[in-house]
Design an enzyme around this catalytic site. Structure first.
Site, PDB file in Angstrom:
ATOM      1  N   THR A  50       0.819  -1.210   0.000  1.00  0.00           N
ATOM      2  CA  THR A  50       0.000   0.000   0.000  1.00  0.00           C
ATOM      3  C   THR A  50       0.855   1.263   0.000  1.00  0.00           C
ATOM      4  OG1 THR A  50      -1.676  -1.200   1.263  1.00  0.00           O
ATOM      5  CG2 THR A  50      -1.879   1.187   1.181  1.00  0.00           C
ATOM      6  N   THR A  51       1.834   1.309   0.911  1.00  0.00           N
ATOM      7  CA  THR A  51       2.701   2.479   0.997  1.00  0.00           C
ATOM      8  C   THR A  51       3.534   2.632  -0.267  1.00  0.00           C
ATOM      9  OG1 THR A  51       2.819   2.040   3.371  1.00  0.00           O
ATOM     10  CG2 THR A  51       4.355   3.661   2.501  1.00  0.00           C
ATOM     11  N   TYR A 113     -13.048  -4.460  -1.394  1.00  0.00           N
ATOM     12  CA  TYR A 113     -14.214  -4.131  -2.214  1.00  0.00           C
ATOM     13  C   TYR A 113     -15.277  -5.229  -2.237  1.00  0.00           C
ATOM     14  CZ  TYR A 113     -17.148  -2.666  -6.110  1.00  0.00           C
ATOM     15  OH  TYR A 113     -18.225  -2.322  -6.886  1.00  0.00           O
ATOM     16  N   TYR A 140      -2.431  -9.852   5.409  1.00  0.00           N
ATOM     17  CA  TYR A 140      -2.530  -8.422   5.707  1.00  0.00           C
ATOM     18  C   TYR A 140      -3.983  -8.103   6.006  1.00  0.00           C
ATOM     19  CZ  TYR A 140      -1.986  -3.324   5.016  1.00  0.00           C
ATOM     20  OH  TYR A 140      -1.983  -1.965   5.173  1.00  0.00           O
ATOM     21  N   ARG A 145      -9.142  -0.088   5.190  1.00  0.00           N
ATOM     22  CA  ARG A 145      -9.026   0.114   3.744  1.00  0.00           C
ATOM     23  C   ARG A 145      -9.880  -0.879   2.954  1.00  0.00           C
ATOM     24  NH1 ARG A 145      -4.832   3.256   1.382  1.00  0.00           N
ATOM     25  NH2 ARG A 145      -3.331   4.109   2.877  1.00  0.00           N
ATOM     26  N   LYS A 169       0.036  -9.158   9.375  1.00  0.00           N
ATOM     27  CA  LYS A 169       0.187  -7.726   9.599  1.00  0.00           C
ATOM     28  C   LYS A 169      -1.177  -7.239  10.047  1.00  0.00           C
ATOM     29  CE  LYS A 169       1.093  -3.252   7.440  1.00  0.00           C
ATOM     30  NZ  LYS A 169       1.351  -2.495   6.187  1.00  0.00           N
ATOM     31  N   ILE A 211       5.346  -3.580  10.968  1.00  0.00           N
ATOM     32  CA  ILE A 211       5.540  -3.257   9.556  1.00  0.00           C
ATOM     33  C   ILE A 211       5.176  -1.790   9.443  1.00  0.00           C
ATOM     34  CG2 ILE A 211       4.840  -3.717   7.182  1.00  0.00           C
ATOM     35  CD1 ILE A 211       4.370  -6.612   7.972  1.00  0.00           C
TER      36      ILE A 211
END
Length: 301
Positions: A50-51, A113, A140, A145, A169, A211
């Site tokens: 993501t980052t 989604y 994750y 999100r 994570k 993380i």
């Protein structure tokens, strides 16, 4: 968990991906940034997540980036590659390609989604893990999100069936959930904080590290905090937590990775441009990021 070849480290930086002004990946910049991070507290690197704006990178770009990071930095630190998506079969096929780069583990997000049920999450992760039995997989879980939250009982079902699912994570921000994960999952199952600002509380309930995004700028202190806690110096760990707290929270005042990438550019490190729908920080936002760095002593006023 024999599929894991080496420790993944306590501070794993979720790296940004530097882009050139024309939108192409700055591969040399990524390696240079990775080296800087390893010299400043990062014991592992997570790439293309993501980052790292992985959602706007092609599979070909990510494969090239993973290959390069393994070649240039893999001998020094573990490299974890993001391979997850909402399509189970597509995730399997991409992860097979990524595994050939020699990464130490892959990160697979709870599908976003589509909002799968707990049974859907169980089948998603077990199907991937069974197809790739020699690949260490980290789940994750970031419901803020994805609107998808794998519960500890579901995660246990996955881990009991698939020993190559070696960690999570956890970015739920829920200490009760992390505590339950630690209670019911194997002792060697890795639990990483996915939120910088609650790393120390998560360590206190059995976490293995973080993380991190903030470790781009405070990696040495982040590692020192975890090291102090693990060696019983809780007071020092608490002091470092409080010292870093404005950075750990401030880098998320608008959507990440805008603040951290802005910070890298301000510090003269490879940050670079963004890919839409991420955009540059405006003047006011940039001034706030600058103030964070000045107050921490990383930039002159």
């Amino acid at each position: 968990m024999s599929v894991l070849k080496r420790s993944l480290g306590r501070v794993i930086t979720a790296m940004i991906t530097p882009f050139n002004e024309d939108g192409t990946v700055n591969y040399d910049g990524a390696v240079a940034l990775g080296r800087h991070l390893v010299e400043h507290g990062s014991e592992g690197l997570l790439v293309g997540a993501t980052t790292g704006e992985g959602a706007t990178m092609t599979n070909e770009e990510k494969l090239r980036l993973y290959q390069l990071m393994v070649r240039e930095l893999g001998p020094q630190v573990p490299i974890i590659a993001n391979t997850g998506g909402i399509d189970t079969l597509a995730t399997i096929e991409f992860t097979k390609q990524v595994a050939e780069t020699g990464v130490d583990a892959v990160l697979v997000i709870c599908p976003f989604y589509v909002k799968p049920t707990q049974e859907g999450l169980y089948r998603h992760f077990t199907t991937i893990a069974h197809a790739l039995p020699d690949v260490p997989i980290m789940v994750y879980n970031v419901p803020g999100r994805t609107r998808s939250d794998i519960k500890p009982a579901t995660l246990k079902r996955v881990v009991d069936e698939c020993p190559n699912v070696i960690g999570v994570k956890d970015a739920t921000g829920n200490l009760e959930q992390v505590s339950e994960e630690r209670r019911i999952l194997p002792d060697d199952f890795l639990i990483y904080s996915g939120d910088d600002s609650i790393t120390l509380p998560i360590m206190s309930v059995g976490g293995d590290g973080v993380i991190s995004v903030a470790s781009h700028v405070v990696g040495d202190d982040m590692l020192a905090m975890i090291d102090a806690y693990q060696h019983g110096d809780v007071k020092k760990a608490q002091q470092l937590h409080i010292k870093m707290f404005p950075i750990m929270t401030g880098l998320f005042f608008i959507t990440s990775p805008i603040p951290v990438k802005t910070a890298m550019n301000l510090l003269g490190l490879p940050g670079g441009a963004f890919r839409l729908p991420m955009v540059d920080a405006n003047e006011e936002e940039t001034a706030f990021v600058r103030s964070l760095l000045v107050n921490y002593g990383l930039l002159d006023a």
